[in-house]
Design a protein around this motif. Structure first.
Motif, mmCIF file in Angstrom:
data_model
loop_
_atom_site.group_PDB
_atom_site.id
_atom_site.type_symbol
_atom_site.label_atom_id
_atom_site.label_comp_id
_atom_site.label_asym_id
_atom_site.label_seq_id
_atom_site.Cartn_x
_atom_site.Cartn_y
_atom_site.Cartn_z
ATOM 1 N N GLU A 134 0.861 -1.191 0.000
ATOM 2 C CA GLU A 134 0.000 0.000 0.000
ATOM 3 C C GLU A 134 0.891 1.232 0.000
ATOM 4 O O GLU A 134 1.782 1.374 0.845
ATOM 5 N N LEU A 135 0.667 2.104 -0.960
ATOM 6 C CA LEU A 135 1.471 3.312 -1.129
ATOM 7 C C LEU A 135 0.767 4.499 -0.487
ATOM 8 O O LEU A 135 -0.417 4.740 -0.728
ATOM 9 N N GLY A 136 1.500 5.251 0.338
ATOM 10 C CA GLY A 136 0.963 6.468 0.928
ATOM 11 C C GLY A 136 1.764 7.673 0.486
ATOM 12 O O GLY A 136 2.999 7.640 0.450
ATOM 13 N N ILE A 137 1.067 8.753 0.139
ATOM 14 C CA ILE A 137 1.713 10.008 -0.242
ATOM 15 C C ILE A 137 1.369 11.057 0.809
ATOM 16 O O ILE A 137 0.200 11.268 1.121
ATOM 17 N N TYR A 138 2.400 11.710 1.345
ATOM 18 C CA TYR A 138 2.189 12.732 2.371
ATOM 19 C C TYR A 138 1.973 14.098 1.726
ATOM 20 O O TYR A 138 2.575 14.414 0.689
ATOM 21 N N GLY A 139 1.123 14.896 2.371
ATOM 22 C CA GLY A 139 0.860 16.241 1.890
ATOM 23 C C GLY A 139 0.759 17.220 3.041
ATOM 24 O O GLY A 139 0.442 16.836 4.174
ATOM 25 N N VAL A 140 1.024 18.489 2.745
ATOM 26 C CA VAL A 140 0.946 19.562 3.734
ATOM 27 C C VAL A 140 0.110 20.691 3.147
ATOM 28 O O VAL A 140 0.324 21.092 1.990
ATOM 29 N N TYR A 141 -0.835 21.194 3.945
ATOM 30 C CA TYR A 141 -1.626 22.347 3.496
ATOM 31 C C TYR A 141 -1.812 23.303 4.664
ATOM 32 O O TYR A 141 -2.235 22.906 5.757
ATOM 33 N N LEU A 142 -1.519 24.579 4.434
ATOM 34 C CA LEU A 142 -1.709 25.632 5.436
ATOM 35 C C LEU A 142 -2.461 26.770 4.782
ATOM 36 O O LEU A 142 -2.072 27.262 3.715
ATOM 37 N N GLY A 143 -3.553 27.175 5.417
ATOM 38 C CA GLY A 143 -4.308 28.286 4.852
ATOM 39 C C GLY A 143 -5.608 28.541 5.578
ATOM 40 O O GLY A 143 -5.945 27.857 6.554
ATOM 41 N N THR A 144 -6.329 29.533 5.098
ATOM 42 C CA THR A 144 -7.680 29.825 5.573
ATOM 43 C C THR A 144 -8.665 29.342 4.517
ATOM 44 O O THR A 144 -8.264 28.813 3.474
ATOM 45 N N ALA A 145 -9.950 29.546 4.776
ATOM 46 C CA ALA A 145 -10.962 29.142 3.794
ATOM 47 C C ALA A 145 -10.779 29.895 2.482
ATOM 48 O O ALA A 145 -11.099 29.373 1.407
ATOM 49 N N GLU A 146 -10.232 31.110 2.550
ATOM 50 C CA GLU A 146 -10.111 31.947 1.359
ATOM 51 C C GLU A 146 -8.713 31.985 0.767
ATOM 52 O O GLU A 146 -8.539 32.256 -0.416
ATOM 53 N N GLU A 147 -7.686 31.732 1.589
ATOM 54 C CA GLU A 147 -6.320 31.974 1.139
ATOM 55 C C GLU A 147 -5.416 30.777 1.424
ATOM 56 O O GLU A 147 -5.444 30.213 2.516
#
Length: 494
Positions: free
Chosen positions: A438-451
């Protein structure tokens, strides 16, 4: 070739040679921090053993990894937007919360603290998007690379996305074992992979966004945690990026006794202001045994600390949301690029609602007729919760006329590419087995609903288990840490 010999890319490895490499691999894993607490001694503060690992890396076609990585930033944005859409979350979960008390608890916190009521508009997501390579009825062995592997999503983890730390050293372990076996392997085939560093960048950017250089990052952890070394990897890279950042650890229970909110909704823990809260606990019902744990989760959600994840993002990871996103036309609500929607949708396995309605009734009958083609999933993280095969028939028969079935979704079962490898687990005989990955890809997201402030793909993990096991949790004792050996698929004849 004997049943105990392994033929890898033209090199036959005898049982005797494998045994010698196995002992070296265990030491190499310990040396490089691929470690966990003992299975039956989680309380030990210093005693660690090598984590469950494969002896050799598992081949993975280059285009498959490229496809998964290229989609991650789009998936990050998708799930962030889902978490910031109260109407969609309500639509997805309205029937689930009638019968699932844990999801209802989280949803009640979301109603009180989410959306426009949120004190902190910025959220941090550290994700892991899990896939299997589907071959269905194709015939393939370790010596025959399939011309086509269909990348199919298993789940999208929005809370406590683990093993980024241990994965940051597995490529090094496998470069070593391949060399010991005399198998030629270029660095490009086993590239450096440091997802813990990628996730640590997310922590640092969130801490900087908060704006107080004296504030700390708070890791919410379990009192008994086998996988604590994995968490320390994250702290290590935070420290390497910015040694001025202080990471502190607390259980939910301890936080309930030592956390408080100021009149400005600043979260304080023992006099320290908290900039970022990272949850490695709080994703299962038994993580909230008393009202103290529930109350402090609400308290933290009310604070102006940046949560990872906030409760809306945790709800976005529910299996019911995954099923609803697979409904035709729904992706376009969140992603306007039609080509991106098509690429994401191509990775979806079949997803089927079990809600008490005409469509749900048809899906129940479909599962009862051919249970081996499906997996029954509740709204849970952490592994060990799904129902497989003939057990589906017995389980669904018991709830087919009950509202309880609203708490589950039905997913098409994936049949991954089978290979052979040795699975190394402390205290167990390493036997050459048929395995799947099983392959997993990591991701990062930082923000507000608009930006959007930051959006990145952060590395990968490969986990491998015996074909005899349905469940795949490493901590639970089923799967092992692995790494992909990148290979090119054969060209199709014209």
């Amino acid at each position: 070739m004997s049943a105990t010999a392994l033929d890898l890319w033209g090199v036959t490895i005898s049982k005797e040679t494998a045994d010698q490499i196995i002992e070296k691999a265990k030491q190499w894993a310990l040396l490089h921090g691929v470690q966990m607490k003992p299975q039956h001694d989680h309380h030990s503060t210093c005693h660690c053993e090598y984590a469950p690992i494969t002896l050799f890396p598992s081949p993975l076609p280059v285009p498959v990894l490229q496809e998964a990585k290229s989609l991650q930033k789009h998936y990050n944005l998708l799930m962030h937007r889902v978490a910031n859409d109260p109407e969609f979350l309500c639509q997805c979960l309205k029937n689930v919360i009638k019968v699932d008390e844990f999801t209802k608890m989280l949803y009640d916190i979301y109603k009180e603290t989410g959306g426009e009521k949120s004190t902190q508009k910025v959220s941090l997501g550290l994700f892991r998007n899990d896939y299997m390579m589907d071959v269905k009825d194709s015939c393939c062995t370790i010596k025959i690379l399939p011309a086509s592997l269909n990348l199919k999503q298993i789940e999208f983890n929005t809370i406590a996305s683990s093993f980024a730390g241990l994965s940051s050293a597995m490529w090094n372990v496998h470069r070593y074992t391949m060399k010991q076996a005399g198998i030629k392997c270029s660095c490009d085939q086993l590239p450096e992979n440091k997802p813990a560093h990628g996730l640590a960048v997310g922590f640092v950017k969130a801490w900087e966004c908060y704006g107080n250089p004296d504030a700390v990052i708070l890791f919410i952890v379990q009192s008994v945690e086998r996988n604590s070394v994995d968490q320390r990897w994250l702290e290590r890279f935070v420290h390497e990026i910015n040694h001025n950042i202080h990471v502190v650890y607390s259980t939910l229970l301890n936080a309930s006794e030592h956390c408080k909110l100021t009149k400005w909704n600043t979260l304080m823990l023992d006099g320290k202001e908290v900039a970022v809260i990272y949850y490695r606990d709080g994703y299962m019902p038994n993580h909230y045994p008393t009202n103290k744990e529930k109350d402090v989760r609400l308290l933290m959600e009310k604070s102006c600390a940046i949560k990872c994840p906030n409760v809306g993002l945790q709800l976005a990871g529910c299996k019911k949301v995954q099923q609803e996103l697979a409904v035709p036309g729904v992706l376009e609500k969140f992603i306007k690029d039609i080509d991106v929607c098509d690429c994401i949708r191509k990775t979806f396995a079949g997803q089927y609602s079990l809600d008490r309605n005409e469509e749900g009734d048809r899906n129940v009958e479909m599962a009862l007729a051919q249970p081996k083609k499906f997996v029954l999933k509740p709204q849970r993280e952490g592994g060990g919760n799904n129902v497989y095969g003939e057990d589906i028939r017995e389980f669904l028969s018991g709830i087919r006329d009950s509202e309880e079935r609203n708490a589950y979704i039905l997913m098409e079962r994936i049949f991954p590419w089978p290979q052979k490898n040795y699975l190394l687990k402390e205290g167990k005989e390493p036997i050459l087995r048929d395995v799947i990955s099983e392959l997993g890809i990591y991701g990062v997201y930082l923000g507000t609903a608009e930006e959007e402030f930051y959006n990145a793909e952060a590395g990968h993990v490969l986990r491998t288990k015996s074909t005899e096991d349905d469940e795949g949790g490493i901590v639970a004792g089923f799967a092992t840490m692995d790494s992909p050996l990148l290979v090119y698929p054969p060209k199709l004849s014209s």
